[in-house]
Design an enzyme around this catalytic site. Structure first.
Site, short mmCIF file in Angstrom:
data_model
loop_
_atom_site.label_atom_id
_atom_site.label_comp_id
_atom_site.label_asym_id
_atom_site.label_seq_id
_atom_site.Cartn_x
_atom_site.Cartn_y
_atom_site.Cartn_z
N ASN A 112 0.81 -1.22 0.00
CA ASN A 112 0.00 0.00 0.00
C ASN A 112 0.84 1.27 0.00
OD1 ASN A 112 0.88 -0.57 2.58
ND2 ASN A 112 -1.01 0.03 3.58
N HIS A 113 2.06 1.22 0.47
CA HIS A 113 2.87 2.43 0.52
C HIS A 113 3.52 2.77 -0.82
CE1 HIS A 113 2.44 1.49 4.81
NE2 HIS A 113 2.26 2.80 4.85
N HIS B 272 0.96 -8.51 1.09
CA HIS B 272 1.42 -7.37 1.88
C HIS B 272 0.60 -7.18 3.15
CE1 HIS B 272 2.94 -3.43 2.95
NE2 HIS B 272 1.69 -3.06 3.10
#
Length: 109
Positions: A2-3, A55
């Site tokens: 997500n980053h 993730h």
């Protein structure tokens, strides 16, 4: 993960870091290239045919679960078949509609 989405890389300083290190023009070009690469990364990987690596975590199934309390079907855990068909939706999956699974895999940590 997500980053690696546009929003997070801007808000948390990755884009600015590239601009400082490599100059505004080259830094933005590198950032755009990184965004393109990140958008192509898979949502998950299967290691040695026995370990699933994601993730974030689990995702909801798009189908209703059978049974449940009070006779109603609830939401079940997603399947590997659903994950294999999941669409990331480009640079920033919003987690809605066709990108529901991608959003949940990336953000459910």
């Amino acid at each position: 993960g997500n980053h690696e989405c546009e929003f997070c890389t801007e808000v948390y300083g990755y884009k600015k870091e590239l601009e400082v290190k490599y100059g505004t023009k080259d830094g933005r070009a590198l950032w755009r290239l990184f965004m393109r690469v990140a958008s192509e990364l898979p949502l998950a990987a299967l290691v040695a045919d026995k370990t699933l690596v994601v993730h974030g975590g689990l995702w909801r199934s798009k189908r209703k679960a059978k049974g449940g309390k009070k006779g109603g079907g609830g939401v079940g855990v997603g399947t590997l078949a659903e994950l294999a068909k999941a669409w990331k939706g480009g640079d920033d999956p919003d987690g809605e509609g066709d990108t529901q699974i991608a959003g949940e895999v990336l953000w459910s940590d």
